[in-house]
Design a protein around this motif. Structure first.
Motif, short mmCIF file in Angstrom:
data_model
loop_
_atom_site.label_atom_id
_atom_site.label_comp_id
_atom_site.label_asym_id
_atom_site.label_seq_id
_atom_site.Cartn_x
_atom_site.Cartn_y
_atom_site.Cartn_z
N SER A 164 0.80 -1.23 0.00
CA SER A 164 0.00 0.00 0.00
C SER A 164 0.83 1.28 0.00
O SER A 164 0.42 2.29 -0.58
CB SER A 164 -0.96 0.01 1.20
N ALA A 165 1.98 1.26 0.65
CA ALA A 165 2.79 2.48 0.73
C ALA A 165 3.86 2.57 -0.35
O ALA A 165 4.58 3.57 -0.42
CB ALA A 165 3.44 2.59 2.10
N VAL A 166 3.96 1.54 -1.20
CA VAL A 166 5.02 1.53 -2.21
C VAL A 166 4.83 2.63 -3.26
O VAL A 166 5.80 3.36 -3.58
CB VAL A 166 5.12 0.15 -2.88
N PRO A 167 3.64 2.82 -3.84
CA PRO A 167 3.48 3.91 -4.82
C PRO A 167 3.81 5.29 -4.24
O PRO A 167 4.42 6.13 -4.92
CB PRO A 167 2.01 3.81 -5.23
N LEU A 168 3.44 5.51 -2.98
CA LEU A 168 3.74 6.80 -2.35
C LEU A 168 5.25 6.97 -2.21
O LEU A 168 5.79 8.06 -2.46
CB LEU A 168 3.06 6.88 -0.99
N ALA A 169 5.93 5.90 -1.82
CA ALA A 169 7.38 5.97 -1.68
C ALA A 169 8.06 6.24 -3.02
O ALA A 169 8.99 7.05 -3.12
CB ALA A 169 7.91 4.67 -1.09
N VAL A 170 7.58 5.57 -4.07
CA VAL A 170 8.14 5.81 -5.41
C VAL A 170 7.91 7.26 -5.83
O VAL A 170 8.80 7.92 -6.38
CB VAL A 170 7.51 4.84 -6.44
N GLY A 171 6.70 7.77 -5.56
CA GLY A 171 6.38 9.15 -5.93
C GLY A 171 7.32 10.15 -5.27
O GLY A 171 7.82 11.08 -5.93
N ALA A 191 -0.26 12.45 -10.10
CA ALA A 191 -1.27 11.39 -10.05
C ALA A 191 -0.75 10.17 -9.29
O ALA A 191 -1.49 9.52 -8.54
CB ALA A 191 -1.70 11.01 -11.46
N LEU A 192 0.54 9.85 -9.49
CA LEU A 192 1.15 8.73 -8.78
C LEU A 192 1.11 8.96 -7.27
O LEU A 192 0.75 8.06 -6.50
CB LEU A 192 2.59 8.53 -9.25
N ILE A 193 1.47 10.16 -6.85
CA ILE A 193 1.44 10.46 -5.41
C ILE A 193 0.01 10.40 -4.89
O ILE A 193 -0.25 9.91 -3.78
CB ILE A 193 2.07 11.84 -5.14
N THR A 194 -0.94 10.87 -5.69
CA THR A 194 -2.34 10.82 -5.27
C THR A 194 -2.79 9.38 -5.05
O THR A 194 -3.41 9.05 -4.03
CB THR A 194 -3.25 11.49 -6.32
N VAL A 195 -2.49 8.52 -6.01
CA VAL A 195 -2.85 7.10 -5.89
C VAL A 195 -2.21 6.50 -4.64
O VAL A 195 -2.85 5.79 -3.85
CB VAL A 195 -2.44 6.32 -7.14
N GLY A 196 -0.92 6.80 -4.45
CA GLY A 196 -0.21 6.26 -3.30
C GLY A 196 -0.79 6.74 -1.98
O GLY A 196 -1.00 5.95 -1.05
N ALA A 197 -1.05 8.04 -1.89
CA ALA A 197 -1.58 8.60 -0.64
C ALA A 197 -2.98 8.06 -0.35
O ALA A 197 -3.31 7.74 0.80
CB ALA A 197 -1.61 10.13 -0.73
N LEU A 198 -3.81 7.96 -1.38
CA LEU A 198 -5.17 7.45 -1.18
C LEU A 198 -5.16 5.98 -0.78
O LEU A 198 -5.98 5.54 0.04
CB LEU A 198 -6.00 7.66 -2.44
N TRP A 199 -4.23 5.21 -1.34
CA TRP A 199 -4.16 3.79 -0.98
C TRP A 199 -3.81 3.63 0.50
O TRP A 199 -4.47 2.88 1.23
CB TRP A 199 -3.14 3.08 -1.86
#
Length: 210
Positions: A164-171, A191-199
């Motif tokens: 769940s936190a991987v996309p936010l970390a990548v962003g 958009a990547l950070i948004t997806v990561g934060a929302l997840w």
């Protein structure tokens, strides 16, 4: 989960969700133009310029609050380190954004008033000044490290979904490089950070019922 931890999870989820939306609005609302011309001056003197950079500044603040709530829910050492590193990173980054919001806006307004695009060279004098660019670069690097540490804590916790936190970390690892990309890439990064934060927000919200 106790009532206290449930409240922490709820507040953390809300902070991260709003932060995610703001980090998308930042590149979408921000006007893009050749910043050595009067067209660039009009962009920087606009209310959209101010709003976009304020979105990012508030996003950084809400990110740190969300990671604090995440730490309180996970109660693991790596997540505490993530909070500390991220707070330091945000503290080093925000002064630069303050100058982008207010300083460049004033310079651009004067350039328009005088119809003198050469005044915009002051923007680069600020942006690439040794102290300013060092603080900004260090701040964004620490933000990236902090969010990666948070993702590691989530992965090891068994409380939230591992990924769940991987996309936010990548962003946030890509936050500094994305400045050198075209507007479309910057929007995709938002958009990547948004997806990561929302997840992460959804996972936190679900955890309050556990």
């Amino acid at each position: 989960m106790s009532t206290l931890n449930s409240s922490r999870a709820r507040l953390g989820a809300g902070s991260l969700a709003v932060a995610g939306v703001l980090f998308l609005l930042y590149p979408v609302v921000r006007p893009y133009s050749d910043e050595t011309t009067l067209a660039g001056a009009r962009a920087m003197a606009s209310s959209a310029w101010v709003a976009a950079h304020l979105f990012a500044a508030v996003g950084f603040v809400l990110l740190t609050l969300g990671l604090l709530a995440l730490h309180l829910v996970l109660d693991r050492r790596p997540s505490l380190t993530a909070v500390v590193v991220t707070w330091i990173g945000a503290g080093l980054t925000l002064p630069y954004y303050g100058a982008e919001v207010f300083g460049l806006n004033v310079i651009a307004a004067r350039a328009l008033k005088e119809q003198d695009a050469s005044l915009l060279s002051l923007a680069d004098d600020f942006r690439f000044g040794p102290a300013a660019v060092t603080m900004f670069g260090a701040g964004l690097l620490l933000l990236g490290v902090g969010v990666i540490l948070a993702a590691v804590a989530v992965w090891r916790s068994g409380v939230l979904s591992r990924w769940s936190a991987v996309p936010l970390a990548v962003g946030f690892a890509l936050f500094l490089p994305q400045f050198f990309g075209p507007p479309a890439l910057r929007m995709a990064h938002g958009a990547l950070i948004t997806v990561g934060a929302l997840w992460v927000a959804v996972e936190l919200w679900r955890s309050r019922r556990a």
